[in-house]
Write an enzyme that holds these catalytic residues in place. Structure first.
Site, mmCIF file in Angstrom:
data_model
loop_
_atom_site.group_PDB
_atom_site.id
_atom_site.type_symbol
_atom_site.label_atom_id
_atom_site.label_comp_id
_atom_site.label_asym_id
_atom_site.label_seq_id
_atom_site.Cartn_x
_atom_site.Cartn_y
_atom_site.Cartn_z
ATOM 1 C CG ASN A 84 78.306 46.870 65.859
ATOM 2 O OD1 ASN A 84 78.295 47.648 64.971
ATOM 3 N ND2 ASN A 84 77.203 46.362 66.176
ATOM 4 C CG HIS A 85 76.147 44.601 62.344
ATOM 5 N ND1 HIS A 85 75.524 43.465 62.822
ATOM 6 C CD2 HIS A 85 75.635 45.610 62.755
ATOM 7 C CE1 HIS A 85 74.285 44.072 63.458
ATOM 8 N NE2 HIS A 85 74.392 45.327 63.935
ATOM 9 C CG HIS B 174 80.903 51.740 63.539
ATOM 10 N ND1 HIS B 174 79.947 51.686 62.569
ATOM 11 C CD2 HIS B 174 80.217 50.320 64.255
ATOM 12 C CE1 HIS B 174 78.951 51.029 62.763
ATOM 13 N NE2 HIS B 174 79.022 50.090 63.549
ATOM 14 C CG ASN C 77 74.048 47.775 59.324
ATOM 15 O OD1 ASN C 77 74.571 49.124 59.443
ATOM 16 N ND2 ASN C 77 74.222 46.963 60.064
#
Ligand SMILES: [Fe+2]
Ligand SMILES: [Fe+2]
Length: 264
Positions: free
Chosen positions: A67-68, A157, A40
């Protein structure tokens, strides 16, 4: 040997507190190796090559993600720029290893500390309440097979605490640490499992806590009230640094202690 792992660095507030506090943290705890989750880092969404290199300059050796990872498209080219070169800085940014074969990037880094101690960092992503990926448990087995390093840190994660706790038990005795990321909320369950693996379900976010997991709270509350899509903006207030320090035996890779840290 001491390893510092920093939880999800969120936007400029997260990057700034890392810049301000990392030196003091590493000297206070005599840290030999710093690893951070940076999924992030770019205003909450993904990470750019420039931001990754900014974090490397602060002393972070390896950046894990989640996931980002694909939010900033430049990261694909960055991954491709490594092109098999194990010394490329791009190799030090990981994406979850259990993404489908053939995706750009890699989920395992093997390197050496400044004092020539071999170590590995593995990044996995859960499958419960997340997009479907390959099995992270069997992927971990596969990656652990050929490795030489005794010191192995795993960033799992994932959304579900049960999946992360299971991964901790599954890898107990085979890796130095299994540390959860993604939920941005630190859990008070850090411990050393019987086989010598340090574990915590979520290390917590390094970023603004006057927020809903990093995003301006008004926007998220509005979304819950209306179910309408909203543009998410990073929050700025109550910035904290969440991390753990793991002390481990450099020859066996077994963890001796894990300490939860939250700096404001
Ligand atoms: Fe995150
Ligand atoms: Fe995430």
């Amino acid at each position: 040997m001491k390893i510092l792992f920093i939880g999800d660095i969120f936007g400029r507030p997260g990057r700034t507190i890392v810049r301000e506090r990392l030196k003091e943290l590493t000297s206070e705890h005599q840290v030999d190796l710093v690893i951070a989750n940076g999924e992030n880092a770019a205003a909450g969404f993904g990470i750019t090559p420039a931001l990754a290199e900014e974090l490397f300059e602060l002393g972070i050796a390896v950046i894990t993600t989640g996931n980002h990872i694909w939010d900033k498209r430049e990261i694909i080219e960055y991954f491709q720029s490594a092109d098999g070169n194990p010394y490329s800085p791009a190799r030090r940014v990981l994406r979850p290893a259990n993404y489908p074969d053939g995706m750009p990037g890699t989920g395992l880094f093997e390197g050496q500390t400044k004092n020539d101690v071999p170590y590995a960092v593995m990044n996995l992503q859960g499958r419960v309440f997340m997009t479907s990926n390959d099995d992270p448990f069997r992927k971990a087995d596969e990656l652990l097979k050929g490795g030489k390093a005794k010191i192995i840190l795993v960033d799992v994660h994932a959304e579900a605490t049960s999946e992360k706790v299971s991964m901790g038990w599954y890898l107990d005795g085979r890796v130095t640490a299994v540390l959860g990321t993604h939920t941005h909320v630190p859990t008070a369950d850090e411990r050393i499992l019987p086989g010598g693996t340090a574990y915590q379900t979520d290390v917590g976010m390094t970023g603004p806590y006057d927020s809903v997991i990093g995003v301006k709270k008004e926007l998220i509350i509005q979304r819950f009230l209306t179910n309408m899509p909203a543009r998410f903006e990073a929050a700025t207030g109550d910035v904290r640094l969440c991390a753990v320090v793991i002390d481990c035996d450099q020859d066996t890779g077994k963890a001796r202690s894990i300490q939860r840290i939250m700096l404001t």
